[in-house]
Write a protein that holds these residues in place. Structure first.
Motif, short mmCIF file in Angstrom:
data_model
loop_
_atom_site.label_atom_id
_atom_site.label_comp_id
_atom_site.label_asym_id
_atom_site.label_seq_id
_atom_site.Cartn_x
_atom_site.Cartn_y
_atom_site.Cartn_z
N ASP A 399 0.83 -1.22 0.00
CA ASP A 399 0.00 0.00 0.00
C ASP A 399 0.86 1.27 0.00
N LEU A 400 1.92 1.24 0.85
CA LEU A 400 2.82 2.38 0.91
C LEU A 400 3.52 2.60 -0.42
N SER A 401 3.89 1.50 -1.02
CA SER A 401 4.58 1.60 -2.31
C SER A 401 3.65 2.20 -3.34
N ASN A 402 2.40 1.75 -3.30
CA ASN A 402 1.45 2.30 -4.26
C ASN A 402 1.20 3.77 -4.01
N LEU A 403 1.11 4.14 -2.70
CA LEU A 403 0.89 5.54 -2.35
C LEU A 403 2.07 6.41 -2.75
N ALA A 404 3.26 5.91 -2.48
CA ALA A 404 4.46 6.68 -2.83
C ALA A 404 4.52 6.87 -4.33
N GLY A 405 4.17 5.90 -5.07
CA GLY A 405 4.21 5.99 -6.53
C GLY A 405 3.23 7.05 -7.02
N SER A 406 2.08 7.12 -6.47
CA SER A 406 1.08 8.10 -6.94
C SER A 406 1.48 9.51 -6.58
N ARG A 407 2.06 9.75 -5.43
CA ARG A 407 2.51 11.08 -5.03
C ARG A 407 3.70 11.54 -5.89
N TRP A 408 4.56 10.73 -6.19
CA TRP A 408 5.69 11.06 -7.04
C TRP A 408 5.23 11.44 -8.42
N TRP A 409 4.24 10.81 -8.91
CA TRP A 409 3.71 11.11 -10.24
C TRP A 409 3.03 12.48 -10.25
#
Length: 430
Positions: A399-409
């Motif tokens: 979940d954190l990985s998915n969240l981090a990916g969306s914020r970076w984008w």
């Protein structure tokens, strides 16, 4: 009964192989009755004689003042006598009771050589076909055998041999008959049994091909204890048969093969011509012998009783000794058995101790395994809990990985228009 029932009268002097011949006929399908004489030491394979028939013959001979070993001719008119009529009725009743319904049957007793007319008349009155097989054996062998068994002199037996044979020939002149020697039976029974069937006009059921093994097992040469061909004592001890008997025996063997019965008629005529000469002296000798025997019997009666009592006591003593020996043997066997049981008990006790020790070890091992199983089950539960935690952490990390990916984008899209490379290096259009 009727002509469908056929009777074979087996006629032959004592010790002439009539027992062996009758058993062979029996194995080939001839019924001999169930009430047979028991075997004895002198005829271990059985006599094959109907016990009641023998009893009838003995009663008749006694009534006629004679015995089975009497060398004299039977009294004239014996068949029509009261004793003869009684015996004829007994024979007829025996046949009706024991032989009724039998296709083929045989009766044998050496006494029948002299009493054959009794049976032939009874068979005719019942409508039964009567046929005869005459058995002959070398007179020296017969006399030697009876000498060993009964103590009779050879000369006494030679006269009996002639009387039995010639009276049997006389009685069977009007019925189908055949002749076989003891040597022929032992030497090649198949050939001579086939010849008998042809000469008598009968058939065997079962045939020789089926009855052969049983006959071969029964007819053994070792049963022939007196063989004239192997004897060298005849002349030395004066046992050689008279020439008349030698010639008569040889003529019988020839007649057995070609069925020319006429050659035997002359022997009967010669014997009958001289029979009257010695008939009187024979009666006197026999009467004197019987009287002497009676006197001796009366004088020795008490002694005989005492001897019999002594013998009885000896038998009882021997029986008691045997019983005591048997009891001692049984006691020894029981003691030995007790020792065996004690040894077996000791072995069983030892084995039981070993089994109990092994059982205790197995129970302890089971407890250990149960404890190990409990520990493993605890570890398994702990492992399951850790595994669940690990899956939860992995899910959070994902979940954190998915969240981090969306914020970076999102950040990348905001910052992209401000990149210096695009604002400073672009050429000025003028």
């Amino acid at each position: 009964m009727s002509e469908s029932s056929t009777a074979i009268l087996v006629l032959g002097m004592h010790r002439s192989g009539t027992s062996a011949l009758t058993r062979v006929l029996n194995l080939l399908g001839a019924h001999v009755g169930d009430d047979l004489l028991a075997a004895k030491a002198d005829n271990a394979r059985g006599f094959w004689e109907h016990a009641e028939a023998v009893a009838i013959h003995d009663r008749l001979l006694t009534a006629l003042g004679m015995s089975w070993h009497d060398p004299r001719e039977l009294p004239a008119g014996w068949l029509a006598s009261s004793a003869g009529r009684t015996a004829a009725g007994e024979v007829a009743r025996l046949i009706e009771r024991d032989m009724k319904g039998k296709r083929l049957w045989a009766v044998k007793d050496p006494r029948m050589c002299r009493l054959a007319p009794l049976w032939i008349e009874a068979l005719r009155s019942l409508g039964i076909g009567a046929k005869a097989v005459l058995a002959v054996r070398d007179p020296y062998e017969v006399a030697s055998s009876l000498h060993v068994r009964d103590g009779w002199s050879h000369q006494h037996t030679y006269l009996m041999w002639a009387e039995h044979l010639l009276e049997a020939l006389r009685a069977t002149a009007d019925i189908p008959r055949a002749l076989v020697s003891y040597e022929q039976l032992l030497g090649n029974w198949r050939m001579h049994i086939g010849r008998l069937a042809d000469q008598l006009g009968i058939s065997w059921d079962p045939g020789p091909e089926h009855a052969g093994p049983a006959i071969e097992a029964f007819l053994t040469p070792d049963e022939r204890h007196h063989d004239v061909s192997h004897s060298g004592l005849d002349v030395q001890f004066g046992y050689v048969p008279p020439t008349f008997l030698k010639r008569l025996h040889a003529a019988c063997v020839e007649t057995s093969l070609d069925a020319n019965w006429r050659r035997l008629d002359e022997f009967d005529r010669q014997f009958s011509a001289v029979a009257e000469v010695f008939a009187g002296p024979m009666d006197e000798v026999t009467t004197s012998r019987d009287k002497a025997a009676q006197v001796g019997l009366e004088q020795g009666h008490l002694a005989q009783e005492r001897l019999e009592r002594i013998h009885q006591l000896q038998v009882e003593l021997e029986e008691a000794v045997r019983n005591q020996a048997n009891l001692q043997t049984l006691a020894v066997e029981r003691i030995e058995r007790i020792h065996q049981l004690d040894a077996a008990l000791a072995t069983a006790t030892t084995e039981r101790g070993a089994f109990e020790a092994l059982s205790a070890e197995r129970i302890e091992r089971i407890h250990q395994l149960q404890a190990d199983l409990a520990r493993l089950q605890h570890v398994e539960l702990d492992l399951a809990s850790r595994t669940s935690e690990m899956h939860s952490v992995r899910d959070q990390l994902k979940d954190l990985s998915n969240l981090a990916g969306s914020r970076w984008w999102a950040l990348k899209r905001v910052v992209r228009p401000l990149r210096p490379s695009q604002s400073l290096s672009a050429p000025v259009k003028g």
